[in-house]
Scaffold this motif. Structure first.
Motif, PDB file in Angstrom:
ATOM      1  N   LEU A   1      11.556  -1.070  -4.077  1.00  0.00           N
ATOM      2  CA  LEU A   1      10.699   0.060  -3.713  1.00  0.00           C
ATOM      3  C   LEU A   1      11.246   1.396  -4.204  1.00  0.00           C
ATOM      4  O   LEU A   1      10.646   2.439  -3.944  1.00  0.00           O
ATOM      5  N   GLU A   2      12.357   1.375  -4.931  1.00  0.00           N
ATOM      6  CA  GLU A   2      12.976   2.619  -5.394  1.00  0.00           C
ATOM      7  C   GLU A   2      12.973   2.767  -6.916  1.00  0.00           C
ATOM      8  O   GLU A   2      13.195   3.869  -7.423  1.00  0.00           O
TER       9      GLU A   2
ATOM     10  N   TYR B   1       0.825  -1.202   0.000  1.00  0.00           N
ATOM     11  CA  TYR B   1       0.000   0.000   0.000  1.00  0.00           C
ATOM     12  C   TYR B   1       0.867   1.263   0.000  1.00  0.00           C
ATOM     13  O   TYR B   1       0.661   2.168  -0.809  1.00  0.00           O
ATOM     14  N   ASP B   2       1.834   1.319   0.905  1.00  0.00           N
ATOM     15  CA  ASP B   2       2.703   2.496   1.001  1.00  0.00           C
ATOM     16  C   ASP B   2       3.495   2.723  -0.282  1.00  0.00           C
ATOM     17  O   ASP B   2       3.668   3.861  -0.717  1.00  0.00           O
ATOM     18  N   ALA B   3       3.968   1.647  -0.899  1.00  0.00           N
ATOM     19  CA  ALA B   3       4.731   1.766  -2.135  1.00  0.00           C
ATOM     20  C   ALA B   3       3.868   2.312  -3.271  1.00  0.00           C
ATOM     21  O   ALA B   3       4.294   3.206  -4.015  1.00  0.00           O
ATOM     22  N   VAL B   4       2.657   1.800  -3.399  1.00  0.00           N
ATOM     23  CA  VAL B   4       1.766   2.261  -4.471  1.00  0.00           C
ATOM     24  C   VAL B   4       1.394   3.732  -4.253  1.00  0.00           C
ATOM     25  O   VAL B   4       1.407   4.531  -5.198  1.00  0.00           O
TER      26      VAL B   4
ATOM     27  N   VAL C   1       3.550   1.514 -12.714  1.00  0.00           N
ATOM     28  CA  VAL C   1       2.838   1.183 -11.468  1.00  0.00           C
ATOM     29  C   VAL C   1       2.029  -0.097 -11.651  1.00  0.00           C
ATOM     30  O   VAL C   1       2.064  -0.985 -10.786  1.00  0.00           O
ATOM     31  N   GLN C   2       1.324  -0.221 -12.763  1.00  0.00           N
ATOM     32  CA  GLN C   2       0.544  -1.434 -13.006  1.00  0.00           C
ATOM     33  C   GLN C   2       1.447  -2.658 -13.100  1.00  0.00           C
ATOM     34  O   GLN C   2       1.118  -3.723 -12.568  1.00  0.00           O
TER      35      GLN C   2
ATOM     36  N   GLN D   1       1.789   9.346  -5.868  1.00  0.00           N
ATOM     37  CA  GLN D   1       2.020  10.732  -5.449  1.00  0.00           C
ATOM     38  C   GLN D   1       3.213  11.353  -6.166  1.00  0.00           C
ATOM     39  O   GLN D   1       3.222  12.547  -6.425  1.00  0.00           O
ATOM     40  N   ALA D   2       4.203  10.541  -6.500  1.00  0.00           N
ATOM     41  CA  ALA D   2       5.387  11.037  -7.202  1.00  0.00           C
ATOM     42  C   ALA D   2       5.114  11.261  -8.686  1.00  0.00           C
ATOM     43  O   ALA D   2       5.908  11.897  -9.367  1.00  0.00           O
TER      44      ALA D   2
END
Length: 64
Positions: free
Chosen positions: A56-57, A6-9, A22-23, A14-15
């Motif tokens: 995550l980066e 959730y936090d990663a998405v 993302v998909q 937001q970025a």
């Protein structure tokens, strides 16, 4: 719910990361099958590989 997912998405959205990336990341993270060949593109494939490896980066290279 997986908080890391959730936090990663949220961070990617937001970025302003490429939506195809993302998909792809979401599908790779969840170990979904790869899209059919005619719907693949560079951003999706990069996201898929990053998601599979729980990177995550990587999305930072795909910010618009």
């Amino acid at each position: 719910m997986n908080q890391q997912y959730y936090d990663a998405v949220v961070a990617m959205e937001q970025a302003g990361a490429d939506s195809e990336f993302v998909q792809g990341w979401q599908n790779g993270y969840l170990h979904n099958p790869m899209r059919e060949e005619q719907r693949l593109n560079e951003a999706f494939e990069a996201g898929y590989e990053a998601g599979k490896s729980r990177d995550l980066e990587a999305y930072k290279e795909w910010v618009n």
